[in-house]
Design an enzyme around this catalytic site. Sequence first.
Site, PDB file in Angstrom:
ATOM      1  N   GLU A  85      59.455  40.935  31.930  1.00 37.94           N
ATOM      2  CA  GLU A  85      58.354  40.160  31.320  1.00 37.94           C
ATOM      3  C   GLU A  85      57.790  39.157  32.326  1.00 37.94           C
ATOM      4  OE1 GLU A  85      59.042  38.853  27.282  1.00 37.94           O
ATOM      5  OE2 GLU A  85      57.557  37.268  27.500  1.00 37.94           O
ATOM      6  N   LYS A 280      63.878  34.367  20.375  1.00 31.69           N
ATOM      7  CA  LYS A 280      63.530  35.467  21.291  1.00 31.69           C
ATOM      8  C   LYS A 280      63.175  34.879  22.663  1.00 31.69           C
ATOM      9  CE  LYS A 280      60.785  38.595  23.408  1.00 31.69           C
ATOM     10  NZ  LYS A 280      60.027  38.395  24.628  1.00 31.69           N
ATOM     11  N   ASP A 296      77.123  42.404  29.308  1.00 33.82           N
ATOM     12  CA  ASP A 296      76.646  43.273  28.239  1.00 33.82           C
ATOM     13  C   ASP A 296      75.660  42.482  27.356  1.00 33.82           C
ATOM     14  OD1 ASP A 296      76.353  44.709  25.889  1.00 33.82           O
ATOM     15  OD2 ASP A 296      78.462  45.285  25.770  1.00 33.82           O
ATOM     16  N   HIS A 393      50.808  32.755  30.303  1.00 35.86           N
ATOM     17  CA  HIS A 393      51.219  34.147  30.152  1.00 35.86           C
ATOM     18  C   HIS A 393      50.218  35.076  30.833  1.00 35.86           C
ATOM     19  CE1 HIS A 393      53.582  37.217  28.208  1.00 35.86           C
ATOM     20  NE2 HIS A 393      52.452  37.845  27.895  1.00 35.86           N
TER      21      HIS A 393
END
Length: 439
Positions: A85, A280, A296, A393
């Site tokens: 991202e 998130k 993991d 962004h």
Amino acid sequence: MIKPVEGFSKLTKDQKIEWLTANYTENAQEAKLLLKRYWNEDKKVQQLHDEFIENTISNFYLPFGIAPNFMINDRLYAIPMAIEESSVVAAASKAAKFWLKRGGFKTEVLGTEKIGQVHFIHRGDPGKLWSFFESIKPKLIEEALPITKNMTKRGGGLSAIELRDKTSKLDGYYQLHCTFETLDAMGANFINSCLESFAQTLKREARAYAPFTKEEKGMEVVMSILSNYVPNCVVRAEVSCPIDDFKIGHNMPPRQFAEKMVQAVEIAKVEPYRAVTHNKGIMNGIDAVVLATGNDFRAVEAAVHAYAARNGSYTSLTHAQIDKGIFKFWIELPLALGTVGGLTNLHPLVKLALEILGKPSATELMQIVAVAGLAQNFAAVRSLVTTGIQEGHMKMHLLNILNQLGATDTEKTRLTNHFKKHTATHNEVVKAFNKLRNE
Ligand code: MEV
């Protein structure tokens, strides 16, 4: 019509590629070239990657980035992040720099306990089961000694085994609920091996336990497996500064900025729709470091979200408050990580990532990862309550759009400069690109 394939795993890598591209791609030749272009030139390195999983046909790249200037407990770190991202590493670096001048991050490990369970069914007298459990407990521990001995020598091992009655939830359901300390290992193999040993002992001893009826002797072990829910393997990371330190870098008065930050966190605490997105953003930072250090991330994700919902409704992992003019922002979350075992001493880039971090212990890595999550959340919420998220962004995403359009390096430089002063939306970028091409 494609037919199912028999014995796919036994084919050579080339045969697998041949079969796959012939059956599932539009241009087999191109697909083959692409898959092979991503093979590592060094045959040994490629073989290592091939052997991580079954049926490897190529490698899947993710950017490996660095977020520098993280001051954590007065030590300066450059944090490796593996993530696709566009804005994540930039946001982390910006937050790191911001807090560098304001005392940096302070962290603390609150617990390192791991859990594993043997799930079994006992239909019979509960009283007899409790006596049976007490009588075999020393044997459970003793027979697992070949597995636990080394870990115990190093200061870890099995901490407790409890019998838990779950019959109110499911008929006949009991557990051996076991707690472990796995030191610098994530511990999955260690825990699962211990649990399988306990299950063997449990079954065998039940068959030989005189007070049990025939049915009770045939105790049925359903499964033995570690739990990825680790609510007592928790780390806390914090930043704080006087509100007046927010004078620079914001387009609003410092108190208003601090209050909006607190309000944004309060909203994430009470509103699950917001909390999921809020968390998130935290996981953008957490997963990237977890992945770069060979841990993991699915286990971490599962644990973190269960923790965020532990009181019955899903809520924010971060907290913020203003107290006597001091803004405080912190995170508390479970992280079961390892810095030995697994991929950590196999994957060349993982080894390098751990070296860059100063070869941390598992508890040190927990603190670094928590900081990456807190920094990411600070950066995201700061953008949200000030400029909005799209400005930063889109600046980062601009190169992705230009690459999709096939822009040359010169075009990229000119358009990146142009969008320093203009708002970048997908449409605007396409328009500016076409205009430049037609000049
Ligand atoms: C995007 O990947 C993450 C954010 O949506 C997080 C947030 O809203 O807090 C920006």
